[in-house]
Motif scaffolding. Structure first.
Motif, PDB file in Angstrom:
ATOM      1  N   UNK A  47       0.841  -1.361   0.051  1.00  0.00           N
ATOM      2  CA  UNK A  47      -0.010  -0.134  -0.018  1.00  0.00           C
ATOM      3  C   UNK A  47       0.886   1.163  -0.095  1.00  0.00           C
ATOM      4  N   UNK A  48       2.000   1.279   0.865  1.00  0.00           N
ATOM      5  CA  UNK A  48       2.816   2.449   0.842  1.00  0.00           C
ATOM      6  C   UNK A  48       3.421   2.802  -0.376  1.00  0.00           C
ATOM      7  N   UNK A  49       3.512   1.750  -1.267  1.00  0.00           N
ATOM      8  CA  UNK A  49       4.227   1.995  -2.787  1.00  0.00           C
ATOM      9  C   UNK A  49       3.207   2.932  -3.640  1.00  0.00           C
ATOM     10  N   UNK A  50       2.098   3.063  -3.335  1.00  0.00           N
ATOM     11  CA  UNK A  50       1.052   3.868  -4.211  1.00  0.00           C
ATOM     12  C   UNK A  50       1.110   5.402  -3.761  1.00  0.00           C
ATOM     13  N   UNK A  51       0.741   6.297  -4.275  1.00  0.00           N
ATOM     14  CA  UNK A  51       0.534   7.676  -3.719  1.00  0.00           C
ATOM     15  C   UNK A  51      -0.687   7.637  -3.123  1.00  0.00           C
ATOM     16  N   UNK A  52      -1.228   8.607  -2.384  1.00  0.00           N
ATOM     17  CA  UNK A  52      -2.166   8.602  -1.443  1.00  0.00           C
ATOM     18  C   UNK A  52      -3.581   8.535  -2.136  1.00  0.00           C
ATOM     19  N   UNK A  53      -3.728   9.203  -3.260  1.00  0.00           N
ATOM     20  CA  UNK A  53      -5.069   8.942  -3.739  1.00  0.00           C
ATOM     21  C   UNK A  53      -5.267   7.611  -4.448  1.00  0.00           C
ATOM     22  N   UNK A  54      -4.235   6.947  -4.773  1.00  0.00           N
ATOM     23  CA  UNK A  54      -4.524   5.654  -5.597  1.00  0.00           C
ATOM     24  C   UNK A  54      -4.749   4.641  -4.384  1.00  0.00           C
ATOM     25  N   UNK A  55      -3.842   4.834  -3.200  1.00  0.00           N
ATOM     26  CA  UNK A  55      -3.850   3.935  -2.016  1.00  0.00           C
ATOM     27  C   UNK A  55      -5.283   4.025  -1.509  1.00  0.00           C
ATOM     28  N   UNK A  56      -5.865   5.305  -1.398  1.00  0.00           N
ATOM     29  CA  UNK A  56      -7.325   5.533  -0.675  1.00  0.00           C
ATOM     30  C   UNK A  56      -8.258   4.861  -1.540  1.00  0.00           C
ATOM     31  N   UNK A  57      -7.959   4.842  -2.686  1.00  0.00           N
ATOM     32  CA  UNK A  57      -9.198   4.358  -3.965  1.00  0.00           C
ATOM     33  C   UNK A  57      -9.180   2.816  -3.561  1.00  0.00           C
ATOM     34  N   UNK A  58      -7.950   2.316  -3.559  1.00  0.00           N
ATOM     35  CA  UNK A  58      -8.097   0.685  -3.345  1.00  0.00           C
ATOM     36  C   UNK A  58      -8.361   0.162  -1.938  1.00  0.00           C
ATOM     37  N   UNK A  59      -8.300   0.959  -1.068  1.00  0.00           N
ATOM     38  CA  UNK A  59      -8.699   0.715   0.283  1.00  0.00           C
ATOM     39  C   UNK A  59     -10.130   0.985   0.353  1.00  0.00           C
ATOM     40  N   UNK A  60     -10.808   1.792  -0.371  1.00  0.00           N
ATOM     41  CA  UNK A  60     -12.080   2.093  -0.560  1.00  0.00           C
ATOM     42  C   UNK A  60     -12.741   0.745  -1.258  1.00  0.00           C
ATOM     43  N   UNK A  61     -12.304   0.279  -2.225  1.00  0.00           N
ATOM     44  CA  UNK A  61     -12.714  -1.068  -2.967  1.00  0.00           C
ATOM     45  C   UNK A  61     -12.649  -2.199  -2.236  1.00  0.00           C
ATOM     46  N   UNK A  62     -11.467  -2.328  -1.498  1.00  0.00           N
ATOM     47  CA  UNK A  62     -11.177  -3.439  -0.473  1.00  0.00           C
ATOM     48  C   UNK A  62     -12.560  -3.489   0.739  1.00  0.00           C
ATOM     49  N   UNK A  63     -12.868  -2.280   1.148  1.00  0.00           N
ATOM     50  CA  UNK A  63     -13.488  -2.036   2.368  1.00  0.00           C
ATOM     51  C   UNK A  63     -15.117  -2.128   1.796  1.00  0.00           C
ATOM     52  N   UNK A  64     -15.534  -2.197   0.493  1.00  0.00           N
ATOM     53  CA  UNK A  64     -16.833  -2.327   0.103  1.00  0.00           C
ATOM     54  C   UNK A  64     -17.030  -3.962  -0.096  1.00  0.00           C
ATOM     55  N   UNK A  65     -15.811  -4.705  -0.155  1.00  0.00           N
ATOM     56  CA  UNK A  65     -16.034  -6.162  -0.340  1.00  0.00           C
ATOM     57  C   UNK A  65     -16.360  -6.766   1.165  1.00  0.00           C
ATOM     58  N   UNK A  66     -16.076  -5.887   2.356  1.00  0.00           N
ATOM     59  CA  UNK A  66     -16.402  -6.238   3.435  1.00  0.00           C
ATOM     60  C   UNK A  66     -17.413  -5.618   4.137  1.00  0.00           C
ATOM     61  N   UNK A  67     -18.263  -4.898   3.250  1.00  0.00           N
ATOM     62  CA  UNK A  67     -19.544  -4.293   3.757  1.00  0.00           C
ATOM     63  C   UNK A  67     -19.272  -2.991   4.305  1.00  0.00           C
ATOM     64  N   UNK A  68     -18.009  -2.322   4.159  1.00  0.00           N
ATOM     65  CA  UNK A  68     -17.769  -1.358   4.872  1.00  0.00           C
ATOM     66  C   UNK A  68     -17.700   0.121   3.786  1.00  0.00           C
TER      67      UNK A  68
END
Length: 257
Positions: free
Chosen positions: A58-79
């Motif tokens: 996660x740290x290898x990506x810039x802040x915007x991309x890392x946040x977008x990936x986290x948002x997508x991962x969270x949706x898979x967990x119903x968050x």
């Protein structure tokens, strides 16, 4: 309903605009969900109670991309993580291991060694009760672990970090780790704190108090899957008890084995 109010104020054309925005948002969500499959170094793991991602990736990506990936991962967990909240969690992922961040709705972000864990913070399960070994064979459940034992002659050599070991016949127990527990590792020199061994094996802090150890009195004989003690080593071929410990969550056992 909000839509009739919007139509009343902005005209009938706003209904089409809202539909188009909804389609675009759905398309974007599908695209980012697909993007998760294209970044396997995130090592995304989704469970019933949340998700984990690899902090280093996660740290290898810039802040915007890392946040977008986290948002997508969270949706898979119903968050649902909004953009601002996702950016805060992405920044938090760079904190030292063992830190926690409270999120709305009872969710928690936690840095655990190389992982960022995001989970719904429910009451922890009770500490398992000690199991006293008796008889020639048996089986017991200890929290998320299962222990089975049977009489079997000791082999010529024992593994230091395996999930099977042999000990003397009587007077042993399977119990939770206690603060101050120490052992002399098989093949090692000097006592090591069990707490330190659990930490080195990357057992999360919240799980260490429920991790089992095999003891005889105050002597720690074995931390299943982590470290066999040099104490109470039965001589090859002599009567002994074979102990097998497995974890109910096989993925966790395999990760630490």
């Amino acid at each position: 309903m909000l839509l009739p109010l919007l139509i009343e104020r902005f005209g009938a054309g706003v209904a089409g605009d809202v539909l188009r925005l909804g389609r675009h948002a759905a398309w974007e969500r599908r695209a980012w969900d697909r993007a998760l499959e294209l970044v396997p170094d995130l090592s995304l793991r989704v469970g019933a109670n949340g998700f984990d991602v690899a902090r280093g990736a996660l740290a290898r990506y810039d802040a915007t991309l890392a946040a977008a990936l986290l948002g997508a991962a969270a949706r898979r967990a119903a968050l649902v993580l909004g953009p601002t909240r996702a950016q805060h969690v992405a920044a938090f992922a760079g904190k030292a291991s063992g830190r926690r961040m409270q999120l709305p709705g009872g969710w928690v972000a936690e840095t655990t060694f190389e992982w960022l864990r995001v989970f719904h913070d429910v009451a922890p399960p009770p500490t398992p009760q000690a199991v006293n070994g008796s008889g020639g064979h048996g089986r017991a459940v200890f929290g998320e672990f299962v222990v089975s034992w049977e009489a079997e002659p000791a082999p010529h050599a024992l593994e230091r970090a395996g999930w099977t070991t042999w000990i003397g016949l009587a007077g042993w127990e399977l119990r939770p780790y206690h603060a101050g527990d120490r052992l002399v590792p098989l093949g090692g020199v000097g006592h090591r704190p069990v707490r330190r061994l659990l930490m080195e094996a990357q057992v999360p802090r919240g799980e260490r108090g429920r991790y089992p150890v095999i003891a005889r009195g105050e002597t720690i004989l074995w931390i299943p899957g982590i470290c066999r003690s040099a104490a109470d080593l039965p001589s090859p071929g002599t009567p002994a008890v074979r102990l097998d410990v497995t974890e109910c969550r096989e993925s966790e056992a395999n990760r630490r084995a």
